[in-house]
Design an enzyme around this catalytic site. Structure first.
Site, PDB file in Angstrom:
ATOM      1  N   ASN A 153       0.758  -1.225  -0.090  1.00 13.39           N
ATOM      2  CA  ASN A 153      -0.058   0.145  -0.118  1.00 13.39           C
ATOM      3  C   ASN A 153       1.004   1.036   0.095  1.00 13.39           C
ATOM      4  O   ASN A 153       0.417   2.359  -0.851  1.00 13.39           O
ATOM      5  CB  ASN A 153      -0.887   0.035   1.437  1.00 13.39           C
ATOM      6  N   VAL A 200      -5.496   5.272  -7.413  1.00 17.97           N
ATOM      7  CA  VAL A 200      -5.519   4.050  -6.715  1.00 17.97           C
ATOM      8  C   VAL A 200      -5.500   4.298  -5.330  1.00 17.97           C
ATOM      9  O   VAL A 200      -4.441   4.888  -4.623  1.00 17.97           O
ATOM     10  CB  VAL A 200      -4.369   2.950  -6.944  1.00 17.97           C
ATOM     11  N   PRO A 201      -6.765   4.527  -4.520  1.00 19.79           N
ATOM     12  CA  PRO A 201      -7.038   4.988  -3.272  1.00 19.79           C
ATOM     13  C   PRO A 201      -6.127   4.512  -1.994  1.00 19.79           C
ATOM     14  O   PRO A 201      -7.131   3.965  -1.268  1.00 19.79           O
ATOM     15  CB  PRO A 201      -8.561   5.217  -3.218  1.00 19.79           C
ATOM     16  N   CYS A 202      -5.304   4.384  -1.937  1.00 19.66           N
ATOM     17  CA  CYS A 202      -4.572   4.148  -0.690  1.00 19.66           C
ATOM     18  C   CYS A 202      -4.580   4.785   0.524  1.00 19.66           C
ATOM     19  O   CYS A 202      -4.655   4.128   1.696  1.00 19.66           O
ATOM     20  CB  CYS A 202      -2.995   3.674  -0.879  1.00 19.66           C
ATOM     21  N   HIS A 203      -5.353   5.970   0.169  1.00 22.28           N
ATOM     22  CA  HIS A 203      -5.669   6.824   1.592  1.00 22.28           C
ATOM     23  C   HIS A 203      -6.810   6.355   2.043  1.00 22.28           C
ATOM     24  O   HIS A 203      -6.958   6.890   3.164  1.00 22.28           O
ATOM     25  CB  HIS A 203      -5.879   8.601   1.068  1.00 22.28           C
TER      26      HIS A 203
END
Length: 157
Positions: free
Chosen positions: A110, A119-122
């Site tokens: 991640n 790519v929503p790693c948050h």
């Protein structure tokens, strides 16, 4: 490889890609010169990113081509399944990928995500609900989660 530097509410973003797709978006902690003429290959990515920050876009429709190991690619695909405005824990993400014991490896992958916001790693948080590490910094992670929240915080004053 084409590149562009664009201004966002969270700082200058650097976008990189080629005919195979978008390979990298990162937020910089340095001042870079804003790209005046966006390369044609990156125009759609810049347009969609601007729409996201304007609150007009909740998902992205771009060809992605990030470089990473097979495991990292698997984790990044898993991140794409997290809906806008929702969060999951590292443990939940690890379970959804089929290996509850891989939670540390999932967290490491991640953290290596090369496609900031797209790519929503948050959207991945600690099991206790607290914000945990974020390559762009916890203040940016907090801003992104608040930006995506269906319930906007009201000011008391």
């Amino acid at each position: 490889m084409e590149e562009a530097f664009v201004n966002t509410p969270l700082g200058i973003a650097k976008l990189e890609g080629d005919s195979l797709g978008l390979s990298s978006i990162s937020v910089l902690n340095t001042k870079e010169r804003i790209t005046q003429i966006i390369p044609e290959l990156l125009e759609d990515a810049v347009y969609q990113l601007n729409e996201y920050f304007e609150g007009k876009r909740t998902d992205f429709d771009l060809t992605l081509n990030p470089s990473g190991t097979d495991f990292q690619q698997k984790v990044w695909k898993g991140l794409l399944e997290i809906p806008f405005g929702k969060t999951v824990s590292y443990l939940q993400l690890s379970k959804s990928l089929g290996d509850v014991k891989a939670v540390r490896a999932v967290a490491a992958a991640n953290g290596k995500n090369p496609l900031w916001i797209i790519v929503p790693c948050h959207r991945v948080i600690g099991s206790d609900g607290l914000l945990t590490g974020y390559a762009g910094g916890l203040l940016r992670k907090k801003w992104l989660l608040e930006h995506e929240s269906p319930v906007k915080q009201q000011s008391l004053f």
